[in-house]
Design a protein around this motif. Structure first.
Motif, short mmCIF file in Angstrom:
data_model
loop_
_atom_site.label_atom_id
_atom_site.label_comp_id
_atom_site.label_asym_id
_atom_site.label_seq_id
_atom_site.Cartn_x
_atom_site.Cartn_y
_atom_site.Cartn_z
N ALA A 71 -3.25 7.97 0.85
CA ALA A 71 -1.69 7.97 0.91
C ALA A 71 -1.11 6.67 1.08
CB ALA A 71 -1.41 9.15 2.09
N SER A 72 -1.74 5.84 1.69
CA SER A 72 -1.26 4.50 2.09
C SER A 72 -1.26 3.54 0.84
CB SER A 72 -1.78 3.79 3.32
OG SER A 72 -1.36 2.49 3.37
N MET A 73 -2.71 3.86 0.11
CA MET A 73 -2.73 2.99 -0.96
C MET A 73 -1.64 3.53 -2.22
SD MET A 73 -6.80 3.02 -1.18
CE MET A 73 -6.86 2.81 -3.17
N LEU A 74 -1.47 4.73 -2.25
CA LEU A 74 -0.86 5.27 -3.18
C LEU A 74 0.95 4.93 -2.99
CD1 LEU A 74 -0.36 7.14 -5.84
CD2 LEU A 74 -0.11 9.13 -4.39
N ASN A 75 1.32 4.88 -1.76
CA ASN A 75 2.55 4.54 -1.24
C ASN A 75 2.62 3.21 -1.71
OD1 ASN A 75 5.08 5.12 -0.07
ND2 ASN A 75 4.48 4.01 1.65
N ALA A 76 1.78 2.24 -1.49
CA ALA A 76 2.08 0.69 -1.64
C ALA A 76 2.04 0.63 -3.15
CB ALA A 76 0.70 0.04 -1.19
N ALA A 77 1.34 1.46 -4.09
CA ALA A 77 1.41 0.97 -5.38
C ALA A 77 2.66 1.73 -6.11
CB ALA A 77 0.33 1.64 -6.22
N ALA A 78 3.03 2.73 -5.57
CA ALA A 78 4.22 3.50 -6.01
C ALA A 78 5.62 2.90 -5.75
CB ALA A 78 4.32 5.01 -5.95
N PHE A 79 5.75 2.65 -4.51
CA PHE A 79 7.02 2.08 -3.84
C PHE A 79 6.95 0.66 -3.50
CE2 PHE A 79 6.45 6.69 -3.01
CZ PHE A 79 7.45 7.23 -3.59
N GLY A 80 5.68 0.28 -3.02
CA GLY A 80 5.79 -1.19 -2.93
C GLY A 80 5.51 -2.19 -4.03
N LYS A 81 5.34 -1.52 -5.13
CA LYS A 81 4.83 -2.47 -6.24
C LYS A 81 3.82 -3.49 -6.24
CE LYS A 81 8.50 -0.34 -8.07
NZ LYS A 81 8.07 1.16 -8.45
N TYR A 82 2.97 -3.22 -5.50
CA TYR A 82 1.61 -3.97 -5.25
C TYR A 82 0.67 -2.94 -4.86
CZ TYR A 82 2.20 -3.48 -0.29
OH TYR A 82 2.39 -3.05 1.10
N PHE A 83 -0.64 -3.33 -5.46
CA PHE A 83 -1.90 -2.69 -5.20
C PHE A 83 -2.46 -3.29 -4.00
CE2 PHE A 83 -6.43 -1.63 -5.78
CZ PHE A 83 -6.08 -0.15 -5.79
#
Length: 132
Positions: free
Chosen positions: A54-66
Motif C-alpha cells: 500500500a505504501s509503494m502504491l501510494n508513493a507511485a500514484a500520489f507522490g509521483k515517485y517509485f
C-alpha cells in the motif's frame, strides 16, 4: 483514476489489517509453541507485506515517485521470516527432547543437530589449549 488508486491502497491496508489481526490472535490463542509459531510467521508477514505494498502504491500514484525502500523491506522480510521460524522451532525441539530420545549425529539423516561428547577427553580433543 485517482479513486482507483485510493481504492487499491485501502484494499491493501484492509487486507494487511486482517492478516495482522488473524496472526496476532493466533499467537495468543493457539495452544503449543509450534502452533503459535505458525501464526506470526505466515499471517503477520503477509500483513506487513500488505502495508508495504500500500505504501509503494501510494508513493507511485500520489507522490509521483517509485519507492524502492518498501520493496527491499518486503524482500528482506520474506527471506528472513522462514529462517527465524526455523531457529525458533529448533530451540523448541531441543527443549522438549531429552538426550535419550534425540538421535546421535549421523544416525538420522533428517535431524540437524550435533551430538556433544559426554567424555571430557573427547570434548577437549583437537583443541590446542587442551594439552596445557
Amino acid at each position: 483514476m485517482a479513486s482507483l488508486f485510493e481504492f487499491l491502497v485501502a484494499a491493501f491496508l484492509v487486507m494487511a489489517g486482517i492478516f495482522g489481526l488473524v496472526g496476532s490472535y493466533g499467537l495468543i490463542k493457539l495452544n503449543d509453541p509450534m502452533s503459535r509459531l505458525h501464526a506470526p510467521t505466515k499471517a503477520t508477514t503477509l500483513g506487513v507485506g500488505g502495508v508495504l505494498l500500500a505504501s509503494m502504491l501510494n508513493a507511485a500514484a500520489f507522490g509521483k515517485y517509485f519507492s524502492v525502500h518498501e520493496l527491499l523491506i518486503t524482500l528482506f522480510l520474506f527471506l528472513t521470516a522462514p529462517i527465524t521460524a526455523n531457529f525458533i522451532a529448533k530451540v523448541h525441539i531441543h527443549r522438549q527432547e531429552s538426550r535419550e530420545t534425540m538421535p546421535s549425529a549421523g544416525e538420522d539423516d533428517h535431524w540437524a543437530t550435533h551430538d556433544t561428547p559426554e567424555d571430557e577427553e573427547q570434548r577437549n580433543a583437537g583443541r590446542p589449549d587442551a594439552a596445557q
